[in-house]
Design a protein around this motif. Structure first.
Motif, PDB file in Angstrom:
ATOM      1  N   ALA A 177      -6.160   3.734  -1.803  1.00 46.66           N
ATOM      2  CA  ALA A 177      -4.889   4.314  -2.219  1.00 46.66           C
ATOM      3  C   ALA A 177      -4.695   4.102  -3.711  1.00 46.66           C
ATOM      4  CB  ALA A 177      -3.747   3.667  -1.445  1.00 46.66           C
ATOM      5  N   PRO A 178      -4.188   5.114  -4.422  1.00 44.12           N
ATOM      6  CA  PRO A 178      -3.931   4.943  -5.863  1.00 44.12           C
ATOM      7  C   PRO A 178      -3.103   3.710  -6.181  1.00 44.12           C
ATOM      8  CG  PRO A 178      -3.710   7.252  -5.259  1.00 44.12           C
ATOM      9  CD  PRO A 178      -3.888   6.491  -3.975  1.00 44.12           C
ATOM     10  N   GLN A 179      -2.124   3.383  -5.332  1.00 45.16           N
ATOM     11  CA  GLN A 179      -1.300   2.202  -5.594  1.00 45.16           C
ATOM     12  C   GLN A 179      -2.148   0.939  -5.624  1.00 45.16           C
ATOM     13  OE1 GLN A 179       1.570   0.520  -2.614  1.00 45.16           O
ATOM     14  NE2 GLN A 179       3.077   1.014  -4.204  1.00 45.16           N
ATOM     15  N   ALA A 180      -3.065   0.802  -4.680  1.00 39.28           N
ATOM     16  CA  ALA A 180      -3.918  -0.389  -4.627  1.00 39.28           C
ATOM     17  C   ALA A 180      -4.838  -0.467  -5.834  1.00 39.28           C
ATOM     18  CB  ALA A 180      -4.740  -0.385  -3.332  1.00 39.28           C
ATOM     19  N   VAL A 181      -5.389   0.681  -6.248  1.00 41.69           N
ATOM     20  CA  VAL A 181      -6.298   0.695  -7.400  1.00 41.69           C
ATOM     21  C   VAL A 181      -5.554   0.344  -8.680  1.00 41.69           C
ATOM     22  CG1 VAL A 181      -7.815   2.142  -8.794  1.00 41.69           C
ATOM     23  CG2 VAL A 181      -7.845   2.350  -6.309  1.00 41.69           C
ATOM     24  N   MET A 182      -4.381   0.954  -8.881  1.00 37.78           N
ATOM     25  CA  MET A 182      -3.617   0.683 -10.102  1.00 37.78           C
ATOM     26  C   MET A 182      -3.137  -0.759 -10.147  1.00 37.78           C
ATOM     27  SD  MET A 182      -1.437   4.202 -10.750  1.00 37.78           S
ATOM     28  CE  MET A 182      -0.573   4.175  -9.156  1.00 37.78           C
ATOM     29  N   GLY A 209       4.225 -10.304  -5.793  1.00 35.67           N
ATOM     30  CA  GLY A 209       4.158  -9.376  -4.664  1.00 35.67           C
ATOM     31  C   GLY A 209       4.463  -7.929  -4.977  1.00 35.67           C
ATOM     32  N   LYS A 210       4.811  -7.624  -6.207  1.00 33.43           N
ATOM     33  CA  LYS A 210       5.112  -6.229  -6.545  1.00 33.43           C
ATOM     34  C   LYS A 210       3.826  -5.426  -6.666  1.00 33.43           C
ATOM     35  CE  LYS A 210       9.634  -6.909  -8.634  1.00 33.43           C
ATOM     36  NZ  LYS A 210       9.766  -8.312  -8.203  1.00 33.43           N
ATOM     37  N   ARG A 211       3.964  -4.119  -6.441  1.00 29.02           N
ATOM     38  CA  ARG A 211       2.836  -3.201  -6.506  1.00 29.02           C
ATOM     39  C   ARG A 211       3.145  -2.081  -7.484  1.00 29.02           C
ATOM     40  NH1 ARG A 211       1.090  -7.057  -4.882  1.00 29.02           N
ATOM     41  NH2 ARG A 211       0.097  -7.547  -2.893  1.00 29.02           N
ATOM     42  N   VAL A 212       2.098  -1.479  -8.016  1.00 26.00           N
ATOM     43  CA  VAL A 212       2.287  -0.429  -9.023  1.00 26.00           C
ATOM     44  C   VAL A 212       2.620   0.891  -8.339  1.00 26.00           C
ATOM     45  CG1 VAL A 212       1.239   0.864 -10.915  1.00 26.00           C
ATOM     46  CG2 VAL A 212       0.707  -1.565 -10.616  1.00 26.00           C
ATOM     47  N   GLY A 213       3.788   1.437  -8.678  1.00 29.05           N
ATOM     48  CA  GLY A 213       4.170   2.741  -8.140  1.00 29.05           C
ATOM     49  C   GLY A 213       3.861   3.883  -9.078  1.00 29.05           C
ATOM     50  N   ARG A 214       3.743   3.564 -10.371  1.00 31.44           N
ATOM     51  CA  ARG A 214       3.456   4.587 -11.378  1.00 31.44           C
ATOM     52  C   ARG A 214       2.899   3.884 -12.602  1.00 31.44           C
ATOM     53  NH1 ARG A 214       8.211   8.762 -12.343  1.00 31.44           N
ATOM     54  NH2 ARG A 214       7.701   9.120 -10.134  1.00 31.44           N
TER      55      ARG A 214
END
Length: 298
Positions: free
Chosen positions: A170-175, A225-230
Motif C-alpha cells: 500500500a502507498p501508505q506503508a511505503v511512504m 504510531g502515525k502513518r503517512v496519508g500524503r
C-alpha cells in the motif's frame, strides 16, 4: 494542456480502438447544452476547446478526451424564499394551512419557472489513453470525480475493463517506511509537506508544510504510531507532486526543465502549442507512472 492531478487506471487488455473509432463512439454521447428545463447535462467535447470539432486529440499513440458538464445554478435559498412567499399568499387568500404534498407540488412548479432564468456553470474533466502501456490517466482531484468520467466512457464504449493500479504494498506503508528510515529511491526526494494520520483516532492528523521531513520531529510522530496519508515528492528534478495514500497524485507540477523542453518546440498556432505540450506531458508521465508502480514494490 498540463494535468494537475492524476487518477490512474490500468486496462485489463490492449485498448482496441484507434483514434477515429474512439471519436465515432464518443460522438453518440457528445455534449449538448442544458435545455430550458434541464438541471444538468454532460457529454463529450473537443479537448481542444469549443472552437474545435475533434472529440479525440491523438499524438504518438496517446488519445486525449474531454468530458464537459453543465449545471444550472438554482440555490436552495432562492427556491425556499419563493416557496414561502407563495405559501403565504395561498394561506392568506384561502384562509387554510398548506399541507406538505401541496408544498411539494408548488416547489416543483417554482423550479420549472426559475430554470429558464438560472445561470449555468460548466466544467471539463480531461483524460488520456496510453495505448502503448495500457493506462487511462484522468486529471481529477478525487476518485469520485474520475469515476464520473469513467462511467460516461463506459456508456460510450459499451464496456471499459479497467482497474486502479495494483501495488505489492500500500502507498501508505511505503511512504511511512520512507520517512521512518530516511531512505528514499535514488530518483525521488522529499518535498516539504506531508499529512500524518492516526489510525487509532478517526480524524486525527498532523499537517506539515514547509517542514524538513527528514527531521526527528517527523520520525517521532511515526514512532508514536502515525502513518503517512500524503507526501510531497520530487522526481528527478522534473516533476513535483503530492502522493496520496489512495494512490492518487495531487498538485502535479512540471518543473522548468520540462517547460523549457516544450518551449523549444516551435509552435506557429495555439493548436500546435497544445499538441507539443500534450506530447511532452505524456512522454514524461510515461516515464513517471511505471516508476511509481516499481517503487511500490521495493
Amino acid at each position: 494542456m498540463w494535468f494537475k492531478n492524476l487518477c490512474l487506471y490500468q486496462f485489463e487488455s490492449a485498448f482496441p480502438l484507434d483514434a477515429e473509432s474512439l471519436a465515432d463512439k464518443l460522438a453518440a454521447f457528445a455534449f449538448r447544452p442544458c435545455g430550458k428545463l434541464d438541471l444538468e447535462s454532460a457529454g463529450w467535447a473537443s479537448p481542444l476547446g469549443d472552437a474545435y470539432e475533434p472529440l479525440v486529440h491523438a499524438a504518438n499513440g496517446y488519445f486525449m478526451i474531454c468530458l464537459k458538464e453543465e449545471s444550472k445554478l438554482l440555490p436552495a435559498s432562492v427556491i425556499k424564499d419563493v416557496l414561502d412567499e407563495r405559501v403565504g399568499e395561498l394561506q392568506d387568500k384561502e384562509a387554510r394551512k398548506v399541507r406538505k404534498r401541496e408544498k411539494d407540488r408548488l416547489k416543483d412548479e417554482i423550479v420549472i419557472d426559475l430554470l429558464p432564468r438560472a445561470f449555468s456553470r460548466s466544467r471539463r474533466t480531461y483524460a488520456y489513453i496510453d495505448t502503448h502501456e495500457g493506462w487511462l490517466v484522468v486529471d481529477a482531484g478525487t476518485w469520485n470525480r474520475a469515476e464520473e468520467l469513467t462511467e460516461r466512457l463506459r456508456d460510450a464504449l459499451g464496456s471499459l475493463p479497467i482497474t486502479p493500479p495494483q501495488f505489492d504494498a500500500a502507498p501508505q506503508a511505503v511512504m511511512t517506511r520512507w520517512l521512518a528510515s530516511g531512505q528514499m529511491p535514488s530518483d525521488f526526494s522529499l518535498g516539504e509537506e506531508c499529512v500524518l494520520v492516526d489510525p487509532e483516532l478517526e480524524g486525527g492528523e498532523v499537517r506539515c508544510k514547509r517542514q524538513d521531513l527528514s527531521a526527528n520531529e517527523i520520525r517521532n510522530h511515526i514512532s508514536a504510531g502515525k502513518r503517512v496519508g500524503r507526501l510531497a515528492l520530487n522526481w528527478q528534478d522534473r516533476m513535483s507532486f503530492l502522493l496520496d495514500a489512495d494512490s492518487s497524485i495531487k498538485r502535479l507540477r512540471f518543473n522548468d526543465v520540462i517547460a523549457e523542453d516544450s518551449g523549444d518546440l516551435e509552435a506557429e498556432s495555439e493548436l500546435e502549442r497544445f499538441d507539443s505540450d500534450f506530447s511532452v506531458m505524456t512522454l514524461e508521465l510515461a516515464r513517471l507512472i511505471p516508476r511509481l508502480v516499481e517503487v511500490m514494490k521495493e
